[in-house]
Structure formats: C-alpha cells, structure tokens
Design a protein around this motif. Structure first.
Motif: not given
Length: 163
Positions: A1-2, A4, A6, A9, A13, A91, A95, A154, A158, A162
C-alpha cells in the motif's frame, strides 16, 4: 500500500489495530482463565485511571453531569482506541515484507510504551524488574499476538486496497 494516500493508510492501520486488539483481548481472557499467574500485576485498571484523569479536567458541576454509562463506555473503549492508535502508527511506517517480523516489532514496541513507560510511571503497576518473570512474559506474548495480528491484517487490507 506504498502508493496509498495517507488517510487510507491511517484508516487501514486503525482497522488492523482494532483487529489486533480483539486478538489481544482474547489472549488476555485465555490467560485469565488458564494462566492467571501470567497476567500483569496491575494496581489499578488503566482505563479507569485515564477516564478519571480526563474527568479531573472538568469543573465539579460538569463532572457531576457525566453519566455512569458514558464513563463505563469510555473505559471499555479505551483499549480499542489504544490499539487503533498503534495500528495507525504502523500504517504510517509499514513497508511490506514479513508481517511476522514487522508484527513482532510492533507488538514489542506497543508493550514497551506501556509496560516500560507510562504504566509504571503513573504507579499503575510496578516496574518490570520487580515482577515475577511470568508476569512480564505473559504481556509480552499477548502483545506479540497483537502486533502480528495487526501487521497481518494490515497486509491483507493492503492487498485488497491495491487492486
């Protein structure tokens, strides 16, 4: 979810932290039933303490207006808020990689903030060096469960988000 946003996330989270908190609560209930000597030595319920601290900021007239059911609901909800908060922090920092390793780190960090930090600092429990090893190991184990469940949830969210 890099990639996504804020808010996504943070929400993922928080949801993951709630799921992890439910796991932790289940582990605590199991400990209370089958291994009570692994429960932490609490002098006072942390949620009751926190609600009392919040009430102390109110004027006496306002404090008298706080309904007992509202106070009880706040006390029941505080562990969920605590778990969701640590989930949101996760969240922000997640990584990818192993949810087992990341969850173990999250669980240990969450345990440390409480059991090495604010709980003994407020006098709610003795410092861990003055407790029996089982009473230290039990909360570490339940918080590892929290962290792993939070990280796994999480990661699952994700993958769903995604798509």
């Amino acid at each position: 979810m890099a990639s996504a946003t804020l808010p996504v996330r943070l929400l993922a989270g928080a949801a993951a932290g709630l799921a992890g908190t439910l796991v932790l609560q289940g582990l605590l209930a199991g400990s209370a039933r089958w291994a009570p000597k692994t429960l932490p030595e609490m002098r006072r319920d942390p949620a009751e303490f926190m609600v009392e601290q919040a009430e102390s900021t109110l004027s006496p007239a306002r404090r008298a207006q706080v309904p007992p059911k509202g106070k009880a609901a706040a006390e029941k909800g505080l562990p969920l808020g605590y778990g969701a908060t640590f989930g949101m922090l996760y969240g922000l920092t997640a990584r990818g990689g192993s949810s087992l390793l990341a969850g173990a780190v999250l669980g240990l960090a969450t345990w440390a903030v409480g059991y090495l930090g604010w709980l003994p600092a407020t006098g709610l429990m003795p410092v861990v060096t003055r407790q029996e090893p089982a009473r230290v190991a039990g909360p570490i184990a339940t918080h590892l469960g929290y962290g792993i469940a939070t990280a796994a949830t999480y990661q699952w969210l994700s993958r769903r988000l995604d798509r």
